[in-house]
Design an enzyme around this catalytic site. Structure first.
Site, PDB file in Angstrom:
ATOM      1  N   GLY A  28       0.893  -1.100   0.017  1.00 22.69           N
ATOM      2  CA  GLY A  28      -0.137  -0.133   0.056  1.00 22.69           C
ATOM      3  C   GLY A  28       0.790   1.284   0.159  1.00 22.69           C
ATOM      4  O   GLY A  28       2.013   1.240   0.127  1.00 22.69           O
ATOM      5  N   GLN A  29       0.181   2.463  -0.133  1.00 24.83           N
ATOM      6  CA  GLN A  29       1.035   3.574  -0.149  1.00 24.83           C
ATOM      7  C   GLN A  29       1.749   3.987   1.214  1.00 24.83           C
ATOM      8  O   GLN A  29       3.148   4.548   0.913  1.00 24.83           O
ATOM      9  CB  GLN A  29      -0.077   4.789  -0.488  1.00 24.83           C
TER      10      GLN A  29
ATOM     11  N   ASP B  17      -1.590 -12.408   4.208  1.00 25.22           N
ATOM     12  CA  ASP B  17      -2.708 -12.121   4.474  1.00 25.22           C
ATOM     13  C   ASP B  17      -2.992 -12.008   5.831  1.00 25.22           C
ATOM     14  O   ASP B  17      -3.027 -13.100   6.485  1.00 25.22           O
ATOM     15  CB  ASP B  17      -3.577 -13.012   3.587  1.00 25.22           C
TER      16      ASP B  17
ATOM     17  N   TYR C 286      -8.338  -2.655   4.894  1.00 21.20           N
ATOM     18  CA  TYR C 286      -9.389  -2.570   3.961  1.00 21.20           C
ATOM     19  C   TYR C 286      -9.949  -1.180   3.863  1.00 21.20           C
ATOM     20  O   TYR C 286     -10.676  -0.703   4.961  1.00 21.20           O
ATOM     21  CB  TYR C 286     -10.579  -3.497   4.299  1.00 21.20           C
TER      22      TYR C 286
ATOM     23  N   THR D  82      -7.826   5.116  11.935  1.00 18.33           N
ATOM     24  CA  THR D  82      -8.262   6.400  11.215  1.00 18.33           C
ATOM     25  C   THR D  82      -9.129   7.260  11.887  1.00 18.33           C
ATOM     26  O   THR D  82      -9.601   6.847  12.905  1.00 18.33           O
ATOM     27  CB  THR D  82      -8.915   5.601   9.970  1.00 18.33           C
ATOM     28  N   ASP D  83      -9.121   8.526  11.119  1.00 24.90           N
ATOM     29  CA  ASP D  83     -10.024   9.585  11.841  1.00 24.90           C
ATOM     30  C   ASP D  83     -11.646   9.211  11.810  1.00 24.90           C
ATOM     31  O   ASP D  83     -12.489   9.809  12.402  1.00 24.90           O
ATOM     32  CB  ASP D  83      -9.979  10.828  11.195  1.00 24.90           C
TER      33      ASP D  83
ATOM     34  N   TYR E  94     -16.827   1.052   7.143  1.00 22.85           N
ATOM     35  CA  TYR E  94     -15.338   1.350   7.183  1.00 22.85           C
ATOM     36  C   TYR E  94     -14.795   1.849   8.681  1.00 22.85           C
ATOM     37  O   TYR E  94     -13.934   1.134   9.459  1.00 22.85           O
ATOM     38  CB  TYR E  94     -14.559   2.203   6.415  1.00 22.85           C
TER      39      TYR E  94
ATOM     40  N   LYS F 275     -12.531  -0.306  11.742  1.00 19.27           N
ATOM     41  CA  LYS F 275     -11.411  -0.011  12.282  1.00 19.27           C
ATOM     42  C   LYS F 275     -11.550   0.484  13.639  1.00 19.27           C
ATOM     43  O   LYS F 275     -10.543   0.040  14.330  1.00 19.27           O
ATOM     44  CB  LYS F 275     -11.041   1.408  11.637  1.00 19.27           C
TER      45      LYS F 275
ATOM     46  N   TRP G 191      -6.838  10.987   5.612  1.00 15.08           N
ATOM     47  CA  TRP G 191      -6.809  11.748   4.323  1.00 15.08           C
ATOM     48  C   TRP G 191      -5.560  11.460   3.982  1.00 15.08           C
ATOM     49  O   TRP G 191      -4.620  12.311   3.533  1.00 15.08           O
ATOM     50  CB  TRP G 191      -7.179  13.116   4.557  1.00 15.08           C
TER      51      TRP G 191
END
Length: 295
Positions: free
Chosen positions: A12-13, A37, A70, A110-111, A134, A138, A159
């Site tokens: 991923g990034q 995985d 995900y 995540t926010d 999502y 999380k 973001w």
């Protein structure tokens, strides 16, 4: 201190930017989902075991930074079972494996675990209220990690954009070259974060954790400093592209319906990161400029 770092989600990034930090003192192993995985228990146990052995052989300290997730926010609304498997079950198994091997774990969240009803930046202790599948998955992942008994930290961010993968910056660049004007929501506010900056911040935390000097607070917030709406962010992107920012037209969330409800306000307070004596993140405007210089 030498580190050996396992990064699930290495394709991923964020994972790619973490892998890029491999150096003489930091040995990064960053398998993609095809190699590791996190929903397959046997693979997770084997990977953490191999990490511990690799660190023992090269005389370094092992750490796991979990970047696997995900992240298809809209798709998760109709695929919540799969999202839960990756975002909650996977971290639970990973944390259990880390606990058994006494390997510290840093888990990226995540926010979107917040409702978005706030009017000032969220602190780690603020009440959660995710409004999407999502966000729910999380939040469940956070609980699984923190309740596992592992030496673990949760780092919330938001973001994200980076050099690889799909992200908002790349989408805006594509639309700038193909449309005269672009409508972007102006009633959702957050903190854009360059994954290269986040990767460096997570690696700094990993060093602290490995040395036994991990922050007392187990949930930390880490984004580039400042806040902006998606529309304001898009205008800044157009400016860096050499395009007229006036071509970005503001619209409301109601005018741009999506399957998943996004938080209207998901700015994360930098106080927890600063109070842990970790290097403060630079403003999002400076990070975006550096991103474009790196192209």
């Amino acid at each position: 201190m030498r580190l050996t770092v396992l990064v699930p989600g290495g394709s991923g990034q964020l994972g790619r930017d973490l892998a890029a930090l491999s150096s003489g003192s930091v040995d990064v192993v960053a398998p993609g989902s095809a190699e590791l995985d996190v929903t397959v228990t046997g693979q997770v146990l084997a990977a953490v075991g191999a990490l511990a052995e690799r660190a023992r052989e090269n005389g370094s300290a092992p750490v796991v930074i979990n970047a696997a997730a995900y992240t298809a926010v809209d798709a998760a609304e109709t695929d919540e079972e799969r999202a839960f498997a990756v975002n909650a079950d996977g971290p639970r198994v990973l944390a259990a494996a880390c606990a058994s091997r006494r390997v510290p774990l840093i888990h990226v969240s995540t926010d979107y675990v917040f409702s978005g009803d706030a009017s000032e930046p969220y602190e780690p202790s603020d009440e959660l209220g995710p409004r999407s599948a999502y966000g729910r998955t999380k939040a469940a992942g956070e609980d699984a990690v923190l309740g596992s008994g592992a030496s673990s930290w949760v780092v919330r961010t938001g973001w994200l954009y980076g050099q690889s993968g799909k992200n908002f910056v790349k989408t805006m660049a594509r639309l700038e070259s193909s449309r005269e004007t672009v409508s972007v929501v102006d009633d959702q506010v957050g903190g854009p974060t360059w994954t290269a900056d986040l990767a460096s911040a997570l690696m700094e935390l990993a060093g602290r954790v490995a040395s036994g000097d991990g922050p007392e607070r187990r949930i930390l917030h880490c984004t580039n400093a400042g806040a902006v709406s998606w529309c304001g962010f898009a205008k800044a992107i157009f400016t860096h592209l050499g395009a007229d920012p006036a071509r970005v037209r503001p619209c409301t969330s109601a005018e741009y319906p999506q399957a998943a409800t996004r938080p209207a306000y998901s700015v994360l307070s930098p106080a927890s990161w600063r109070e842990a004596w970790l290097t403060p993140m630079r403003p999002w405007e400076e990070a975006l400029e550096a991103y474009f210089r790196a192209q």
